[in-house]
Structure formats: structure tokens, C-alpha cells
Motif scaffolding. Structure first.
Motif, PDB file in Angstrom:
ATOM      1  N   PHE A  52       0.970  -1.148   0.090  1.00 36.78           N
ATOM      2  CA  PHE A  52       0.059  -0.237  -0.048  1.00 36.78           C
ATOM      3  C   PHE A  52       0.753   1.291  -0.011  1.00 36.78           C
ATOM      4  CE2 PHE A  52      -3.807  -2.431   2.220  1.00 36.78           C
ATOM      5  CZ  PHE A  52      -4.166  -3.042   1.069  1.00 36.78           C
ATOM      6  N   ARG A  53       1.936   1.496   0.851  1.00 37.72           N
ATOM      7  CA  ARG A  53       2.738   2.516   0.810  1.00 37.72           C
ATOM      8  C   ARG A  53       3.090   2.680  -0.528  1.00 37.72           C
ATOM      9  NH1 ARG A  53       7.452   3.518   0.357  1.00 37.72           N
ATOM     10  NH2 ARG A  53       8.085   1.213   0.616  1.00 37.72           N
ATOM     11  N   PRO A  54       3.816   2.062  -1.321  1.00 37.65           N
ATOM     12  CA  PRO A  54       4.210   2.330  -2.494  1.00 37.65           C
ATOM     13  C   PRO A  54       3.265   2.860  -3.442  1.00 37.65           C
ATOM     14  CG  PRO A  54       5.157   0.181  -2.204  1.00 37.65           C
ATOM     15  CD  PRO A  54       4.575   0.792  -1.081  1.00 37.65           C
ATOM     16  N   LEU A  55       2.001   2.271  -3.329  1.00 38.00           N
ATOM     17  CA  LEU A  55       1.028   2.520  -4.368  1.00 38.00           C
ATOM     18  C   LEU A  55       0.567   3.722  -3.943  1.00 38.00           C
ATOM     19  CD1 LEU A  55      -1.189  -0.842  -4.348  1.00 38.00           C
ATOM     20  CD2 LEU A  55      -0.064   0.032  -6.193  1.00 38.00           C
ATOM     21  N   LEU A  56       0.357   4.287  -2.612  1.00 41.86           N
ATOM     22  CA  LEU A  56      -0.138   5.643  -2.345  1.00 41.86           C
ATOM     23  C   LEU A  56       0.909   6.561  -2.826  1.00 41.86           C
ATOM     24  CD1 LEU A  56      -2.089   7.229  -0.949  1.00 41.86           C
ATOM     25  CD2 LEU A  56      -1.104   7.006   1.154  1.00 41.86           C
ATOM     26  N   GLU A  57       1.911   6.206  -2.370  1.00 39.83           N
ATOM     27  CA  GLU A  57       3.067   7.314  -2.869  1.00 39.83           C
ATOM     28  C   GLU A  57       3.153   7.581  -4.473  1.00 39.83           C
ATOM     29  OE1 GLU A  57       6.865   6.628   0.070  1.00 39.83           O
ATOM     30  OE2 GLU A  57       6.782   5.491  -1.772  1.00 39.83           O
ATOM     31  N   GLN A  58       2.705   6.482  -5.293  1.00 38.07           N
ATOM     32  CA  GLN A  58       2.659   6.596  -6.897  1.00 38.07           C
ATOM     33  C   GLN A  58       1.412   7.487  -7.072  1.00 38.07           C
ATOM     34  OE1 GLN A  58       2.561   2.827  -8.223  1.00 38.07           O
ATOM     35  NE2 GLN A  58       4.663   2.363  -7.892  1.00 38.07           N
ATOM     36  N   ASP A 145      -6.583  -6.937  -6.066  1.00 41.32           N
ATOM     37  CA  ASP A 145      -5.686  -5.869  -6.429  1.00 41.32           C
ATOM     38  C   ASP A 145      -6.571  -4.665  -7.016  1.00 41.32           C
ATOM     39  OD1 ASP A 145      -3.445  -7.298  -5.760  1.00 41.32           O
ATOM     40  OD2 ASP A 145      -3.002  -7.816  -7.733  1.00 41.32           O
ATOM     41  N   LYS A 146      -7.435  -4.842  -7.756  1.00 33.57           N
ATOM     42  CA  LYS A 146      -8.276  -3.857  -8.204  1.00 33.57           C
ATOM     43  C   LYS A 146      -8.907  -2.962  -7.140  1.00 33.57           C
ATOM     44  CE  LYS A 146     -10.816  -3.070 -12.495  1.00 33.57           C
ATOM     45  NZ  LYS A 146     -11.430  -3.671 -13.491  1.00 33.57           N
ATOM     46  N   VAL A 147      -9.402  -3.674  -6.268  1.00 33.51           N
ATOM     47  CA  VAL A 147     -10.218  -2.826  -4.975  1.00 33.51           C
ATOM     48  C   VAL A 147      -9.163  -2.211  -4.325  1.00 33.51           C
ATOM     49  CG1 VAL A 147     -11.236  -3.404  -2.860  1.00 33.51           C
ATOM     50  CG2 VAL A 147     -11.915  -4.732  -4.955  1.00 33.51           C
ATOM     51  N   SER A 148      -8.125  -2.866  -4.112  1.00 38.01           N
ATOM     52  CA  SER A 148      -6.884  -1.978  -3.384  1.00 38.01           C
ATOM     53  C   SER A 148      -6.484  -0.800  -4.019  1.00 38.01           C
ATOM     54  CB  SER A 148      -5.625  -3.033  -3.002  1.00 38.01           C
ATOM     55  OG  SER A 148      -6.246  -4.082  -2.286  1.00 38.01           O
ATOM     56  N   GLN A 149      -6.228  -1.054  -5.361  1.00 36.61           N
ATOM     57  CA  GLN A 149      -5.921   0.220  -6.071  1.00 36.61           C
ATOM     58  C   GLN A 149      -6.814   1.384  -6.184  1.00 36.61           C
ATOM     59  OE1 GLN A 149      -2.771   0.719  -7.821  1.00 36.61           O
ATOM     60  NE2 GLN A 149      -3.472   2.699  -7.974  1.00 36.61           N
ATOM     61  N   ARG A 150      -8.121   0.784  -6.368  1.00 42.43           N
ATOM     62  CA  ARG A 150      -9.406   2.058  -6.201  1.00 42.43           C
ATOM     63  C   ARG A 150      -9.270   2.524  -4.847  1.00 42.43           C
ATOM     64  NH1 ARG A 150     -13.991  -1.170  -9.269  1.00 42.43           N
ATOM     65  NH2 ARG A 150     -13.309  -2.541  -7.781  1.00 42.43           N
ATOM     66  N   GLY A 151      -9.179   1.748  -3.697  1.00 40.67           N
ATOM     67  CA  GLY A 151      -9.172   2.395  -2.395  1.00 40.67           C
ATOM     68  C   GLY A 151      -7.764   3.620  -1.997  1.00 40.67           C
ATOM     69  N   ILE A 152      -6.624   2.959  -2.938  1.00 38.32           N
ATOM     70  CA  ILE A 152      -5.437   3.987  -2.763  1.00 38.32           C
ATOM     71  C   ILE A 152      -5.700   5.162  -3.320  1.00 38.32           C
ATOM     72  CG2 ILE A 152      -3.171   4.271  -3.377  1.00 38.32           C
ATOM     73  CD1 ILE A 152      -3.182   2.622  -0.812  1.00 38.32           C
TER      74      ILE A 152
END
Length: 165
Positions: A52-58, A145-152
Motif C-alpha cells: 500500500f505505501r508504494p501505491l499511495l506514493e505513486q 488488487d483492483k479493489v486495493s488500487q481504487r481504495g488507494i
């Protein structure tokens, strides 16, 4: 003529300096997993939470003009006295951000009360005044993964909206 030219160059230089703003420097701490399910802290869920951290940074980089600052994992572990400690004490999180040269610190938790849903819970901490600036809670329905990406992405948008005010 020469003096007026120098004067105009100085005026334009000063004006350009006032209009150009430096990028906000944001430190996103590693997400903390708070797994309340009957089969807690599985390796799969730990990996998902660590992503989650790298996804949020991006996502933050895509959302606005932000510079991501890294807080050393050892420094974060040393400052964290237990589950939720940095989350509850924004002044300690601000200290980590100050050491890293950040303007803002995002302290994050992945709270999983069920196998069906979980929450991304985050606090935005202002390093300058060492205080909580905003809090967020994003529900994730499922673990794909798609759910996580949308949440981020939703979390990044809310953080951006807070910083834009």
C-alpha cells in the motif's frame, strides 16, 4: 536606460520567485496491519498491506506536485512503541517527518475486521505544527488488487484535497 533595465530584471526575478512554489514534501509511513479476523496476519495479507505505501506514493505523485520523502524503516520501528502508537501520537510522527525533511507525514493503518472488507485509515500530520491536519477512512470491499488500487486512489485524492485547501 541601464538602471531601468536592471530594475526591471530584478522586479521580474522577484515576482517569478513568489509565484513558483516548491513541491510539498510528503513522507508516507509504512502501513500498519491491524488484522482482527479469525485467521490474522497471514503472509498474503502482510504482503498486501506492505504494497500500500508504494501505491499511495505513486498515486499522490499522479494527483499533485508532491515530492515523496522516505522515512527509514528502522527509525519508524524505533519510534513505534506498539500497534497504533504513531497513529495516536501525531507529534511523534511529525518528529519522524522532520528528521526526513518532510512537510507532511501520512500515518496509515490497514484495519481488517472481516474477510469481506477492510479499511484504509490514515492521518495527515503537519510537521511544522506537529498536529493532526486531517483523518481519512476508506472502505475496501474485498481483497482483490483492483479493489486495493481504487481504495488507494481514493485516499490519495482525499489527501490531495486536504493539502489543496
Amino acid at each position: 536606460m541601464y538602471r531601468s533595465t536592471i530594475f526591471m530584471v530584478l522586479v521580474f526575478t522577484l515576482l517569478a520567485g513568489y509565484t513558483a512554489q516548491a513541491a510539498e514534501r510528503i513522507a508516507v509511513l509504512d502501513f500498519e496491519l491491524n488484522d482482527l479476523t479469525s485467521l490474522p496476519y497471514t503472509p498474503e495479507e502482510r504482503r498486501r498491506t506492505a504494497s500500500f505505501r508504494p501505491l499511495l506514493e505513486q498515486a499522490l505523485r499522479r494527483t499533485g506536485d508532491y515530492e515523496m520523502v522516505r522515512v527509514d524503516a528502522e527509525d519508524q520501528a524505533a519510534a513505534d512503541a506498539g500497534l497504533g502508537y504513531l497513529f495516536r501520537f501525531p507529534e511523534l510522527a511529525a518528529g519522524l517527518g522532520e528528521q526526513a525533511g518532510a512537510d507532511w507525514v501520512v500515518v496509515c493503518r490497514h484495519s481488517k475486521p472481516s474477510f469481506m472488507f477492510s479499511y484504509l485509515i490514515a492521518n495527515l500530520v503537519n510537521v511544522k505544527n506537529r498536529a493532526l491536519a486531517a483523518g481519512y477512512a476508506i472502505e475496501l470491499k474485498g481483497s482483490h488488487d483492483k479493489v486495493s488500487q481504487r481504495g488507494i486512489e481514493a485516499l490519495a485524492k482525499e489527501i490531495h484535497d486536504s493539502l489543496s485547501k
